[in-house]
Each structure stands twice: as structure tokens, then as C-alpha cells.
Design an enzyme around this catalytic site. Structure first.
Site, PDB file in Angstrom:
ATOM      1  N   GLU A 244      56.790  16.868  32.587  1.00  0.00           N
ATOM      2  CA  GLU A 244      55.495  17.487  32.861  1.00  0.00           C
ATOM      3  C   GLU A 244      55.642  18.727  33.746  1.00  0.00           C
ATOM      4  O   GLU A 244      55.036  19.758  33.492  1.00  0.00           O
ATOM      5  CB  GLU A 244      54.575  16.459  33.527  1.00  0.00           C
ATOM      6  CG  GLU A 244      53.162  16.960  33.705  1.00  0.00           C
ATOM      7  CD  GLU A 244      52.191  15.840  34.055  1.00  0.00           C
ATOM      8  OE1 GLU A 244      52.068  14.895  33.255  1.00  0.00           O
ATOM      9  OE2 GLU A 244      51.570  15.915  35.127  1.00  0.00           O
ATOM     10  N   ARG A 270      37.600  51.678  32.534  1.00  0.00           N
ATOM     11  CA  ARG A 270      36.590  51.799  33.599  1.00  0.00           C
ATOM     12  C   ARG A 270      36.865  53.047  34.452  1.00  0.00           C
ATOM     13  O   ARG A 270      37.963  53.203  35.010  1.00  0.00           O
ATOM     14  CB  ARG A 270      36.646  50.545  34.469  1.00  0.00           C
ATOM     15  CG  ARG A 270      35.805  50.583  35.719  1.00  0.00           C
ATOM     16  CD  ARG A 270      34.358  50.342  35.421  1.00  0.00           C
ATOM     17  NE  ARG A 270      33.573  50.186  36.639  1.00  0.00           N
ATOM     18  CZ  ARG A 270      32.258  50.176  36.672  1.00  0.00           C
ATOM     19  NH1 ARG A 270      31.568  50.307  35.540  1.00  0.00           N
ATOM     20  NH2 ARG A 270      31.620  50.030  37.807  1.00  0.00           N
TER      21      ARG A 270
END
Lengths: 381, 88
Positions: A244, A270
Site C-alpha cells: 500500500e 491569465r
């Protein structure tokens, strides 16, 4: 030393991204708001082969090696913005499928793995208790052998996928006098008398991944539901954690790549003070730092996975990767929000959710502090 | 004779590793048959340190399913486990 993916892995990666971008991102803002698990997405992932990636073909899996699995999960994290769904899939793979594959009898593997791989069943494990988190082996759930059955009593908390589970691998102590050596693992199926979901839990992030508490009250399971041998619970848990810790953050790499690209694009388009905001060193520096963290995260995680593929137990490398990647993802999400300014803070831009989802990465599968204890412990401290 | 020397070497190296682990845990003496988990010498993290040590020192490969209490219960048990692997 070879850092390149094969042509097949590249092609698979592209397939996963295309699948994830096309099939897994609908209505995510609503699902996150309503803490709604994406059942359809789960089934689609299973059909695509995600849940069965590391499981041998004889049990219905894809038979992929760990590096290919990491490659696919990274691609899933890039294409799929539902980090909760990906977390649920990871929990299913590493805490149910892998322990069954490594420690199950042939009968148990044949009984459960094909159903888990196909997504028909959801598998979970239940280790954490209200009084035992990082100190997992101080658990209080008890098991008692009675003839051809085991009786389980206790409660578990922070159990991912609890409400969905068809089978649970429950850790309980058969012989508390032996301490951790008494811990054993038992398979409990949904509907077993004495097994219940006691309380749904609500979270800051990963809200599309369900979580709850479980209760076991005189819960009887047949002796053949013992996973591994009596007393092998710690081995099962630690082996599961090793997989994991290496694999669960692979999707973070994809998410970091996605945030880097989104932020770069925004910083290019932007304009403020007559020029793209990316031309300002403060913003450009953040983009560069996002890239540096991504590259370092990749190297650490790939190395841990490669060592595992060589049959090693990369305890140190997995712990280092877990700490670094989880913290890098949080910082990258913060930077992405900052670059997007007020828009980044708005739910509809879907960046603030990345930060909420990323924060738990430093907690699950062993906190950052526990990983550092592991690393320091290997230095004799 | 060579095998005997090898066996002694294996046990000595394991004893030394366990002795150092015991010292860190404040356990002053460990016999060959004493349970390392029950006596607190080897904890969950310690097992993996031990596995890494065995893999590196004796060039053996240890699978997930082999990391169980019976293989790492005592110095004598670890020695049997390693020698079995070396003699395979």
C-alpha cells in the site's frame, strides 16, 4: 539503471488516461458535496481492469507487474479527478486482494479473488480501532476459538469502503498474552450475524470514498475463514502495508501532473498588469517548484516499486516515498490554489477539492510521523 | 567442516543482530530459544529490519508469506529458517 517505460506501458498509460478522462469525472462536484460513492465508476474501472491489475490471470486479474501497476495508477490519477474513487480502489486492492493473494489458501483465493477483481464484490480490511491507530498492534478486538469456529468481539473505526463491503479481513487477537504474536486475520462476509456497520463517518476530503465504524458482537466465523495461520496477523498487515505504501500514492503523481499543467495553462492565459501572471517570478517560481516536487516524487516512488519488483522489502524507500509524495501533493495543491487566486478557492474550479483530498495522504497507511519513526529506526534510533 | 563453519557464522551474525536489537529495547539477555516478539525484542518494525538484515547478510530472498512468527520466533528459529534457505 533504466528510467524509461516500455512502449507497451506507454500505450497502456494512454489508454488509462483516455478511459479515465472520458468516463470518471461527471458530476464530481455534486458527488463530493453529497459524499456519494461513484458506483458506476467503480464498475467501469473493474471492467477496464484496474482493480485486478496486480492479480494473476488465473484469478481473473491482469497479471501486471508492480511497475506497470504503478504506471496505470499514475495515469488513473491524472485522468480521473475523483480522488475518493481512486482511494476506494486502492484500499480494495492493497488491503483485501493482496493479503488474500499472498496468504490465502487456494480455496480462499478461488472463492474471493475473481469476485473482487471483477468489481462485483468490495473487499476491505479492519485494523484500526478507537484506541489503536499508529500503535496498530495494541488492538483490543478479541477472537476466541470454539470448536470449528472463531468468535469475534470488538469495534473498528476509520474503515474505508465499510458501507460497500461484501467481505472484511478483520484483525483480532486470539491470545492477548502473546501480544502482537497473538494477532490473527479472519475473513468475515457481509450478512454474518454479529457483524454490523455501527456509524457512518464524515470527512474533510476524499468525500466520495465511504468510511464507517464496524462492530463485531459474538460474530461467529468458520475456522476455514482464518487467513494465514493463527498469529500471522502482523505479517499479513505489514505485508499489505508495504504494498500500500508503495502504490497508494502513485495516483498522486498523476494528480500533481494535472495540477501542474492546469496551473501552467492558467498562468499563461491569465493577464494582470498587462502581462501573463506566469511572467512574474513569484508565480513562475511556484510552477517550477511544482515540477521539481513531481520529478522527485516520481523517482522516489518508482524506486520503491522497482525494489519490490526485484523481490526486496523496501521498508526505508517506501517510507521515504510515502512521506515525500504525500507532503509534495499537499504543497502542490496549495500552490495551484494560490496561482489561481480567488478562482482557485472556489468549489467550481475543482482545485480546492484537490487540497482537501491530498491532506489525508499524510495520515493513512501510516502517518508521516510513523514513516519517520521507521526511517529513524533503520538508523538504530 | 565447511558447513559447520557456515552454520556457526550464521548463528553468530543473527545473535549479534538480536543482541543489538535487545539492547535498544532495554532487554539485557536473550537466549537462543526465547520468544523475541513476546519478550519485546522484535516488534512489527523490527521484523522488517530483521528481514532486511537477513536478505543482505545471507543473500536470501524472503517472501511476504514467509514473514510469519514461526520463522522469526527465536534466534534458533531464525537460524533454522536461514539455513533451510541456504541449503535449498
Amino acid at each position: 539503471m533504466n528510467f524509461s517505460w516500455t512502449d507497451e506501458q506507454h500505450a497502456f498509460r494512454r489508454e488509462v488516461i483516455k478511459f479515465a478522462q472520458g468516463e470518471l469525472n461527471d458530476d464530481l462536484i455534486e458527488r463530493d458535496r453529497n459524499e456519494q460513492f461513484f458506483c458506476e465508476g467503480w464498475k467501469k474501472c473493474a471492467k477496464f481492469g484496474i482493480q485486478g491489475l496486480p492479480i494473476p490471470e488465473e484469478y481473473g486479474g491482469g497479471g501486471a507487474d508492480i511497475l506497470t501497476t504503478v504506471c496505470a495508477l499514475e495515469a488513473l490519477g491524472y485522468g480521473c479527478r475523483d480522488n475518493g474513487l481512486i482511494f476506494s480502489i486502492n484500499a480494495h486492492m492493497w488491503s483485501a486482494e493482496i493479503p488474500l493473494l499472498s496468504f490465502g489458501t487456494e480455496e480462499q483465493k478461488k472463492q474471493y479473488l475473481p469476485r473482487l477483481v471483477s468489481g462485483e464484490w468490495v473487499g476491505i480490511h479492519a485494523m484500526t480501532e478507537p484506541g489503536s491507530g499508529s500503535d496498530a498492534y495494541s488492538l483490543k478486538t478479541r477472537a476466541e476459538r470454539k470448536g470449528d469456529r472463531y468468535i469475534l468481539n470488538g469495534s473498528k473505526t476509520f474503515i474505508t469502503n465499510a458501507q460497500l463491503a461484501d467481505m472484511v479481513i478483520v484483525f483480532a487477537n486470539l491470545d492477548p498474552a502473546k501480544g502482537p504474536a497473538g494477532i490473527s486475520a479472519f475473513i468475515v462476509e457481509k450478512g454474518t450475524p454479529g457483524f454490523s456497520i455501527s456509524k457512518k463517518l464524515h470527512k474533510m476530503g476524499l468525500r466520495t470514498s465511504p468510511m464507517a465504524e464496524l462492530a463485531f458482537t459474538d460474530c461467529e466465523v468458520p475456522a476455514q475463514n482464518l487467513l494465514g495461520k493463527e498469529g500471522s496477523g502482523t505479517a499479513i498487515f505489514t505485508a499489505s502495508m508495504e504494498w500500500e505504501r508503495i502504490c497508494i500514492l502513485a495516483s498522486h503523481l498523476g494528480a500533481m501532473q494535472r495540477m501542474l499543467e492546469t496551473s501552467t495553462s492558467y498562468a499563461t492565459d491569465r493577464k494582470q498588469f498587462g502581462q501573463p501572471i506566469g511572467k512574474f517570478p513569484a508565480v513562475a517560481g511556484k510552477i517550477a517548484e511544482m515540477d521539481i516536487r513531481l520529478e522527485a516524487s516520481r523517482l522516489l516512488l518508482y524506486k520503491a516499486a522497482w525494489l519490490k519488483s526485484q523481490g526486496k522489502h523496501p521498508l526505508r524507500e517506501a517510507a521515504i516515498a510515502k512521506v515525500f509524495v504525500s507532503e509534495a501533493c499537499i504543497k502542490t495543491a496549495q500552490d495551484a490554489i494560490q496561482i489561481h487566486g480567488g478562482y482557485g478557492y472556489m468549489t467550481e474550479f475543482q482545485i480546492e477539492r484537490e487540497l482537501r483530498d491530498a491532506i489525508s495522504g499524510t495520515i493513512y497507511s501510516g502517518t508521516t510521523e510513523v514513516q519517520k519513526m521507521i526511517i529513524a529506526g533503520l538508523h538504530g534510533l | 567442516m565447511t558447513e559447520q563453519v557456515e552454520n556457526v557464522n550464521v548463528k553468530d551474525q543473527i545473535r549479534e543482530f538480536v543482541r543489538e536489537a535487545a539492547q535498544r529495547k532495554g532487554v539485557s539477555e536473550v537466549t537462543d530459544d526465547q520468544s523475541l516478539v513476546e519478550s519485546g525484542v522484535i516488534d512489527s518494525l523490527g521484523i522488517f529490519r530483521l528481514v532486511a538484515f537477513l536478505e543482505e547478510s545471507f543473500r536470501v530472498r524472503i517472501g511476504d508469506e514467509e514473514i510469519v512468527g514461526e520463522n522469526f520466533e527465536s534466534i534458533a528459529g531464525i537460524e533454522r529458517f536461514v539455513l533451510n534457505k541456504l541449503n535449498r
